[in-house]
Design a protein around this motif. Sequence first.
Motif, PDB file in Angstrom:
ATOM      1  N   UNK A   3       0.834  -1.209   0.000  1.00  0.00           N
ATOM      2  CA  UNK A   3       0.000   0.000   0.000  1.00  0.00           C
ATOM      3  C   UNK A   3       0.867   1.256   0.000  1.00  0.00           C
ATOM      4  N   UNK A   4       2.118   1.133   0.405  1.00  0.00           N
ATOM      5  CA  UNK A   4       3.016   2.290   0.403  1.00  0.00           C
ATOM      6  C   UNK A   4       3.320   2.773  -1.012  1.00  0.00           C
ATOM      7  N   UNK A  18       1.118   5.726  -1.435  1.00  0.00           N
ATOM      8  CA  UNK A  18       1.113   6.626  -0.295  1.00  0.00           C
ATOM      9  C   UNK A  18       1.643   7.997  -0.690  1.00  0.00           C
ATOM     10  N   UNK A  70       3.375  11.838  -0.037  1.00  0.00           N
ATOM     11  CA  UNK A  70       4.424  12.380   0.810  1.00  0.00           C
ATOM     12  C   UNK A  70       3.810  12.913   2.089  1.00  0.00           C
ATOM     13  N   UNK A  71       4.613  12.972   3.140  1.00  0.00           N
ATOM     14  CA  UNK A  71       4.116  13.506   4.407  1.00  0.00           C
ATOM     15  C   UNK A  71       4.011  15.025   4.331  1.00  0.00           C
ATOM     16  N   UNK A 113       3.321  11.636  -5.863  1.00  0.00           N
ATOM     17  CA  UNK A 113       4.026  12.035  -7.087  1.00  0.00           C
ATOM     18  C   UNK A 113       3.648  11.146  -8.257  1.00  0.00           C
TER      19      UNK A 113
END
Lengths: 152, 162
Positions: free
Chosen positions: A49-50, A53, A55-56, A63
């Motif tokens: 799943x990352x 994800x 960016x924090x 991106x």
Amino acid sequence: MPLSQPPRDEHGKVMPHDHEGIDSTNGIIRRITDQHIVEDAQGRKRLSSMAFNPSSGPQGGMSVDLQAQIEEAGLNCREFINTTTPQCTGAVRFQAGALRGENLQVGFSPLPTNPYHGEVWGNFTDAMKRRILPSLASWFMEIEGVSISARS
Amino acid sequence: MTSAQTRSRPMPIKKDIVSEAPVTPVGYLMTDSGQKWREPVIRRLNDLVALQPGWDGYDGVPVTFENAYFVIRVLEACCYGDDPTPQIVPGASGDLQIEWHLERGDIELHILGPNDVHAWYVDENTGFDGEEVPLTNDFNMVLRWIRNLTEPTRATVPAASR
């Protein structure tokens, strides 16, 4: 037609937006590396799943590369991704309209190293990362033996 | 040496680090030799803190040392020595995710920072979207989840217990 410049904050950072120049039929490419590959309980490989994800940070987005813009520049999209990122093992593709259908914004966020860089902003819930986005994605540069989602 | 070079320089993870923000210990205290997951996890973390900037094809940065150390603390708090070794996946911003994908379900712990964890659990009882729980330094729930998924003779503990 080149995309108009995105909205920026006082520090010059691109702000989340949905760019009207990105047509809903446009391809939105997300690069995948071997760091994103995990194994399920049966030893089958799939994307974590990352891989979906963002960016924090408060304005962090996921991106992507804007396929139409790359191709309008006369470049081959697959060659462009491979040339600029040797680390890229593969890539998946979304349709911009499908992302917008999930209340995500698809915007333009050019970088000095990548003038065709975009971002996807929105509410990246666990369901979004684990079920919805994998279900909307298809292989653009397939990694052999790797499924996009747990269900594929 | 630039900060980027320092950040990407491979360094071993210390085994005897003591966190100033202690994780609530549960389960057994284990020596290094009793934790089968420890060595492969440390090797993996060493790789992730040494990732080159742009590793993801975009602006990805290496996993931070703080997050890597915190992973060890989390696993010490919720894993028995012979528990399955988790898979660890980096995020773009120095974060990372600990993942177990087992026959009876899945656990994913997204480490956003020390004491800032987004935990997710799914098994046959939770439905496909599973259960999401924010955690800080108490990983009793994760301990129970792991037991649920790894002890076949044990009655399933409700995942929603808090």
